[in-house]
Design an enzyme around this catalytic site. Sequence first.
Site, PDB file in Angstrom:
ATOM      1  N   ASP A 233       0.841  -1.194   0.000  1.00  0.00           N
ATOM      2  CA  ASP A 233       0.000   0.000   0.000  1.00  0.00           C
ATOM      3  C   ASP A 233       0.875   1.242   0.000  1.00  0.00           C
ATOM      4  O   ASP A 233       2.081   1.168   0.236  1.00  0.00           O
ATOM      5  CB  ASP A 233      -0.876   0.020   1.259  1.00  0.00           C
ATOM      6  CG  ASP A 233      -0.028   0.026   2.528  1.00  0.00           C
ATOM      7  OD1 ASP A 233       0.255   1.123   3.038  1.00  0.00           O
ATOM      8  OD2 ASP A 233       0.389  -1.061   2.985  1.00  0.00           O
ATOM      9  N   ASP A 235       1.675   4.602   2.083  1.00  0.00           N
ATOM     10  CA  ASP A 235       1.492   5.096   3.443  1.00  0.00           C
ATOM     11  C   ASP A 235       0.646   6.367   3.404  1.00  0.00           C
ATOM     12  O   ASP A 235       0.221   6.827   2.334  1.00  0.00           O
ATOM     13  CB  ASP A 235       2.864   5.329   4.096  1.00  0.00           C
ATOM     14  CG  ASP A 235       2.800   5.279   5.607  1.00  0.00           C
ATOM     15  OD1 ASP A 235       2.193   4.333   6.140  1.00  0.00           O
ATOM     16  OD2 ASP A 235       3.363   6.179   6.259  1.00  0.00           O
TER      17      ASP A 235
END
Length: 316
Positions: A233, A235
């Site tokens: 992902d 951040d």
Amino acid sequence: MASETSENVLVGVIGGSGLYHLDNLTVIKQVTPDTPWGPPSSPITICALPSGTRVAFLARHGAAHTLAPSAVPARANIAALKALGVRAVLAFSAVGSLREELAPGDVVLPTQLIDRTKGVRPASFFEGTSVVAHASFGDPFALRLVRWLEARIAAALASAPAAAADARPAARAPQLHTERCIVCMEGPQFSTRAESLMYRAWGGDLINMSVLPEAKLAREAELSYALVATVTDYDAWRPHAASVTAAEVFKTLQANARVSRHVAATILDELHAAAADGELLTEEVGSMKLSIMPRSGQQKEEDRAKLRYVLPEYFS
């Protein structure tokens, strides 16, 4: 020091979030070395590749992911792997991205590290003993091993099955990135937006919760250690994007785990051969010799016996 060197296990694989087993391996047995720092996170699986090459696999967070990052018994994990004869550690870890070009699904071999843990995790085998040591940690990963891995992981990614890209944006194939800096935070909560922006300003490219104290302990144990970071992902630094959630991370974990298993299956035979040859792993051997303060009468024999388990070269 307990030893299973007759198993000829020179390479240890540490699986992170989502990576709890390896493919195409024959399980020979499971062992749980009794280390002075307790048992490892999970039983260590000694398994054989189709060629017969043996490797050791350890699930960092436990076989059923029951250990939070701060609770991982990293000293026991590293000590147990060394007790089995392991000389090179290939550690896989899910990470968040602090850079746009490091997209979910990509693989990164970092070479630098920023410590944002908070002293909760025991970070040294010498902690709590009467023996003092200051390990060199300017280059926190084994650079010779990292350089060796770069071309081989790139080739493995190029041959990865198309199914491994299922969770990637626009079916984008996973890319390899090198020469990056990873931030290790305490967790278990994810970063605030302010923290994430600060890490970017510091030069951080990735963030996770698991590489420390693992890398420091591997250095103290004179093991060659490299981190294979798989991006799950972005951040929280992106101003118009939602902040990180566990649900978002889980979407990518399964695809990343497939890629990690493919990478491991592709390179482990060659890595074992390189480890057996010895030249690849000479960087860390002997590195603690000048890091341990000279012996004095104040060093307790029970402490020396404890350290002998992981550094028999200096405490026999």
